[in-house]
Design a protein around this motif. Structure first.
Motif, PDB file in Angstrom:
ATOM      1  N   THR A 218      -5.154  -1.474 -10.360  1.00  0.00           N
ATOM      2  CA  THR A 218      -5.687  -0.849  -9.038  1.00  0.00           C
ATOM      3  C   THR A 218      -7.116  -0.229  -9.273  1.00  0.00           C
ATOM      4  O   THR A 218      -7.304   0.280 -10.185  1.00  0.00           O
ATOM      5  CB  THR A 218      -4.420   0.275  -8.644  1.00  0.00           C
TER       6      THR A 218
ATOM      7  N   GLN B 125       0.815  -1.266  -0.051  1.00  0.00           N
ATOM      8  CA  GLN B 125       0.009  -0.163  -0.013  1.00  0.00           C
ATOM      9  C   GLN B 125       0.937   1.129  -0.157  1.00  0.00           C
ATOM     10  O   GLN B 125       0.343   2.416  -0.544  1.00  0.00           O
ATOM     11  CB  GLN B 125      -0.959   0.073   1.072  1.00  0.00           C
ATOM     12  N   SER B 126       2.149   1.320   0.567  1.00  0.00           N
ATOM     13  CA  SER B 126       2.898   2.306   0.394  1.00  0.00           C
ATOM     14  C   SER B 126       3.682   2.387  -0.732  1.00  0.00           C
ATOM     15  O   SER B 126       4.347   3.660  -0.883  1.00  0.00           O
ATOM     16  CB  SER B 126       3.949   2.176   1.825  1.00  0.00           C
TER      17      SER B 126
ATOM     18  N   HIS C  70      -4.413   7.039  -6.662  1.00  0.00           N
ATOM     19  CA  HIS C  70      -3.426   7.432  -6.029  1.00  0.00           C
ATOM     20  C   HIS C  70      -2.816   8.992  -6.454  1.00  0.00           C
ATOM     21  O   HIS C  70      -2.771   9.119  -7.511  1.00  0.00           O
ATOM     22  CB  HIS C  70      -2.078   6.558  -5.748  1.00  0.00           C
TER      23      HIS C  70
ATOM     24  N   PRO D  40       2.537   2.433  -4.375  1.00  0.00           N
ATOM     25  CA  PRO D  40       1.671   2.008  -5.446  1.00  0.00           C
ATOM     26  C   PRO D  40       2.275   2.213  -6.668  1.00  0.00           C
ATOM     27  O   PRO D  40       3.395   2.860  -6.794  1.00  0.00           O
ATOM     28  CB  PRO D  40       0.502   3.222  -5.302  1.00  0.00           C
TER      29      PRO D  40
END
Length: 139
Positions: free
Chosen positions: A135, A47-48, A139, A50
């Motif tokens: 995804t 998640q950190s 983001h 992307p």
């Protein structure tokens, strides 16, 4: 030999000699904790980092029917991205929207100008974010 007084106290208070059950329970809890920690670290890392991220650098509203924005897109080398922007009016209603495609062979980091056609005068431009094929969350 065992002391009869100790044996009588064990029988009186219901104590039994320790078996392997507490050690097995501790081992199972330890394995579950390690698996949970590995999963947590993996999810946090994924998640950190992307595959694509973006940010709005600037926007202007040159007329009642258009708005322009400049966005910065950072992506991995071989992913195609779709970046969505919205123009909003003073009452926060959406008056214009555009989806910008960033090809896979584009540079990893780039600054892109975007023009949005609006239905009426916009007061701001909002970058919803960029997504890739894998995804769903921008983001």
């Amino acid at each position: 030999m065992t002391d009869p007084a100790v044996t009588d106290l064990d029988a009186r208070y219901g104590r039994t000699p320790r078996g392997r059950r507490p050690l097995l329970l501790i081992a199972v809890i330890g394995v579950v904790a390690v698996v949970a920690l590995v999963w947590l670290v993996r999810v946090a890392f994924v998640q950190s980092t992307p595959p694509v991220s973006s940010r709005l650098l600037a926007f202007t509203v040159p007329s009642d029917t258009s708005a322009t924005a400049t966005i910065q897109v950072d992506k991995r080398a071989a992913v195609e991205a779709s970046c969505r922007l919205q123009a909003k009016a003073a009452d926060f209603s959406i008056v214009g929207e555009v989806t910008l495609k960033v090809p896979a062979d584009a540079p990893k980091q780039q600054t892109l100008p975007v023009t949005l056609t609006t239905q009426r005068a916009a007061t701001s431009v909002v970058l919803i974010g960029c997504t890739t094929a894998g995804t769903a969350r921008p983001h």
